[in-house]
Scaffold this motif. Structure first.
Motif, mmCIF file in Angstrom:
data_model
loop_
_atom_site.group_PDB
_atom_site.id
_atom_site.type_symbol
_atom_site.label_atom_id
_atom_site.label_comp_id
_atom_site.label_asym_id
_atom_site.label_seq_id
_atom_site.Cartn_x
_atom_site.Cartn_y
_atom_site.Cartn_z
ATOM 1 N N ARG A 1 -0.438 -25.598 -40.304
ATOM 2 C CA ARG A 1 -1.285 -24.721 -41.135
ATOM 3 C C ARG A 1 -1.296 -23.294 -40.595
ATOM 4 O O ARG A 1 -1.483 -22.333 -41.339
ATOM 5 N N ASP A 2 -1.081 -23.169 -39.273
ATOM 6 C CA ASP A 2 -1.154 -21.810 -38.719
ATOM 7 C C ASP A 2 -0.218 -21.605 -37.529
ATOM 8 O O ASP A 2 -0.529 -20.854 -36.619
ATOM 9 N N ASP A 3 0.909 -22.294 -37.544
ATOM 10 C CA ASP A 3 1.841 -22.049 -36.436
ATOM 11 C C ASP A 3 2.662 -20.777 -36.712
ATOM 12 O O ASP A 3 2.497 -20.132 -37.757
ATOM 13 N N ALA A 4 3.541 -20.423 -35.786
ATOM 14 C CA ALA A 4 4.275 -19.156 -35.883
ATOM 15 C C ALA A 4 5.164 -19.113 -37.121
ATOM 16 O O ALA A 4 5.292 -18.072 -37.774
ATOM 17 N N VAL A 5 5.785 -20.235 -37.463
ATOM 18 C CA VAL A 5 6.651 -20.266 -38.638
ATOM 19 C C VAL A 5 5.822 -20.050 -39.909
ATOM 20 O O VAL A 5 6.209 -19.298 -40.806
ATOM 21 N N THR A 6 4.696 -20.709 -39.996
ATOM 22 C CA THR A 6 3.837 -20.565 -41.162
ATOM 23 C C THR A 6 3.357 -19.126 -41.318
ATOM 24 O O THR A 6 3.326 -18.575 -42.426
ATOM 25 N N GLU A 7 3.031 -18.490 -40.198
ATOM 26 C CA GLU A 7 2.622 -17.084 -40.280
ATOM 27 C C GLU A 7 3.772 -16.193 -40.698
ATOM 28 O O GLU A 7 3.625 -15.313 -41.539
#
Lengths: 271, 353
Positions: B330-336
């Motif tokens: 939900r909020d890892d580096a890829v998602t950001e």
């Protein structure tokens, strides 16, 4: 088939014949056809299909009794043993024509094209050309012949099952229970004779014999892939294994076909 | 993630590479032939509008790879399968170290496998230990047909290989990925051979043997072995790309795999950058068997099956907790980076584009 390549039937003979091209075409026409007909008997061992049908043949060039055949495989990485077998078979098929003195076979765009072209035309053996190969072409040919046997057996057995023959009766058949007559195959079942299409049964019998199995009259007609007798309750399993072998072969055919098109820039697809 | 019949499908791409085939890295003509052959596979099974040109294919870099895999959320995670080929490429073609560049940037998104070659002897065993220590590799990718000096390949059932497999078992490197398929500089050695997997798998029941490319062109030998060895798995790389323009063949191959191995032992893989998950995942998810194939094989490519093939089976082998991953994403580096918060926000969603 791919549209961008030299059609061996159409303009072969024109490659290196210079200003005699027109004359060569006139006299070579039927000879090119004859060469192509012989090449049509050469199979890609991995696919059990003709190298002409697969469109591997780039050029046929005829100069008197000398014939040059150039061919290319779907990838530069095709098995050298398979490439070798196709080159040798092409050479022998072409040289079986009475008017051919020597056939020169050139394999193009393959990682071992030079070794294979040199070795085959010098009539060396595979072992001489690739001294570090672990095993000969003979065992590869045997494995291929065996796959063809299993594949054809499936169609033969399906034909008998469709005709209402029991699995127990099928696995008990011997080679001499089958006789051919015109378009029909007669199969003897304890005094009862079943008549089915000749083609699938005969094709199987021939492939089995070519693989070294079912050669004597008293030999069991149908066998497991390993060459053993089939238990009646295992017949379905043996059929499933044969289906699998067919899917493998046609699947690999699709891969080779796609690579061949990619390599030669043809964009019509099927499948 | 992918949505199919209202259910989320978590996608683990089981077979990806970060390779370098730039001409300055090629030291042997085999290296150029190799990448040209790969490119033929690429164009042979990629829709025309999705095809790359040769230059981008030689070297695409970590940045682009992350975008291709995760930019539209086609894949949720990916498993690196190294291909060293140091005989052809100065720095190697696709080594664990090269793969680590991206795997270490997004560790939660990647599984990083190592590799070994039993012909390296004692030095090779030390290198395997080093890979475990440095990268905590959970598996290895092996090329039995690779050339090395005078040797034209090796067998998984040889004494030397068993010593390395023993070491893998000791170190907890459980997933043995064997390339068994399209040939790499072979002689006749591997013309038909997946059989060495048989003895290795029965001798090391604690290890999992994933046969890449499902053994094509030896699918029959592979399935027969897998039917008898419960720790043998099939990796779909190459086969999955056949869904592009050989749909019928793809259906037949899936039918056979489901018949002989069952739905728990088949793993999706794109073989990136041979093919790109950003279109391939969607294509495979939409693949269907023909009526005839359904009758023949008695199987379906339904949601439950696809869930397993596309992610759950790989998750089981590599100890990945899918539910935990969904929360993490939900909020890892890829998602950001790719603005995927909504995608992992709770409601199931199709690919984000």
């Amino acid at each position: 088939m791919s549209g961008s390549r030299t059609d061996p039937g159409g303009d072969a003979g024109s490659a290196d014949t210079g200003d005699t091209a027109d004359a060569a075409e006139l006299t070579d026409g039927p000879r090119v056809v004859a060469v192509r007909d012989r090449l049509d008997r050469v199979e890609d061992p991995e696919l059990a299909r003709s190298i002409v049908e697969l469109d591997y043949v780039d050029a046929i060039d005829i100069d008197g009794g000398r014939v040059l055949v150039q061919f290319t495989l779907p990838t530069a990485w095709c098995s050298p043993a398979f490439a070798w077998m196709m080159a040798v078979d092409a050479r022998d098929e072409v040289e079986s024509l009475a008017w051919v003195d020597t056939a020169r076979i050139e394999l193009c765009d393959h990682m071992h094209d030079e070794e294979i072209t040199t070795g085959v035309n010098a009539r060396d053996t595979f072992g001489e050309t690739f001294p570090d190969a672990d095993g000969g072409v003979a065992e590869v040919r045997a494995a291929i012949a065996d796959k063809a046997r299993v594949s054809r057996q499936r169609e033969a057995i399906s034909t008998l099952l469709d005709a209402g023959v029991d699995p127990a009766q099928i696995v008990a058949l011997d080679r001499d229970d089958v006789t051919f007559d015109g378009e029909a195959a007669h199969v003897e079942l304890d005094g009862l004779s079943v008549v089915v299409d000749r083609d699938p049964i005969e094709t199987y019998v021939n492939r089995a014999a070519a693989s070294g199995h079912v050669t004597d009259a008293g030999d069991t007609l149908f066998l497991t892939p390993e060459g053993d007798q089939i238990a009646p309750d295992r017949l379905d399993r043996v059929q499933k294994r044969a289906r699998l072998a067919d899917v493998n072969m046609s699947g690999q055919g699709a891969v080779c076909d796609a690579l061949h098109r990619a390599r030669h820039g043809s964009d019509d697809e099927s499948g | 993630m992918y949505e199919m019949d209202g259910e989320e499908i978590f996608v683990i791409d089981g077979h990806v590479h970060l390779w370098d085939a730039r001409t300055e890295n090629i030291t042997h003509e085999g290296g150029e032939q190799f990448i040209q052959c790969f490119y033929d596979y690429h164009t042979g099974f990629t829709p025309e509008e999705k095809q790359w040109d040769m230059e981008e294919y030689r070297h695409y870099g970590a940045d682009r790879m992350a975008t291709d895999l995760f930019g539209n959320a086609a894949a949720d995670m990916a498993i690196f399968q190294p291909t060293y080929l140091t005989e052809f490429y100065d720095e190697g073609f696709n080594t664990t170290e090269q793969n680590a560049e991206l795997a270490e940037e997004y560790p939660e998104r990647f599984v990083l496998n190592g590799s070994f070659d039993p012909r390296d002897g004692e030095e090779g065993l030390r290198y395997l230990e080093h890979l475990k220590e440095e990268y905590d590799i959970p598996g290895v990718k092996l090329y039995t047909a690779a050339w090395r000096d005078d040797s034209k390949g090796w067998r998984l059932d040889s004494d030397d290989a068993f010593e390395f497999l023993e070491k893998c078992a000791d170190l907890g490197i459980e997933n043995i990925n064997a390339h068994k398929g399209p040939t790499i500089r072979p002689l006749n050695r591997d013309a038909f051979d997946v059989k060495d997997v048989d003895d290795a798998a029965s001798s090391f029941p604690e290890l999992n043997f994933i046969v890449n490319h499902v053994g094509l062109p030896r699918l029959d030998d592979f399935c027969w072995i897998a039917a008898q060895e419960p720790n043998v798995y099939g990796g779909l790389a190459v086969a999955s790309a056949m869904s592009t323009n050989r749909k019928r063949k793809f259906g037949e191959i899936m039918g056979e795999l489901l018949y002989w191995l069952g739905e728990d032992r088949i793993l999706f893989g794109s073989d990136y950058a041979l093919w790109n998950p950003d279109w391939l995942v969607d294509q495979v998810m939409n693949a269907e068997l023909t009526d005839e194939q359904r009758d023949e094989y008695g199987v379906e490519l339904d949601v439950d099956t696809m869930k397993k093939v596309m992610g759950e089976n790989a998750a089981r082998l590599y100890d990945i907790d899918i539910e935990e991953k969904k929360r993490q994403f939900r909020d890892d580096a890829v998602t950001e980076r790719f603005d995927l918060a909504d995608h992992y926000g709770g409601d199931a969603g199709a690919a984000a584009d």
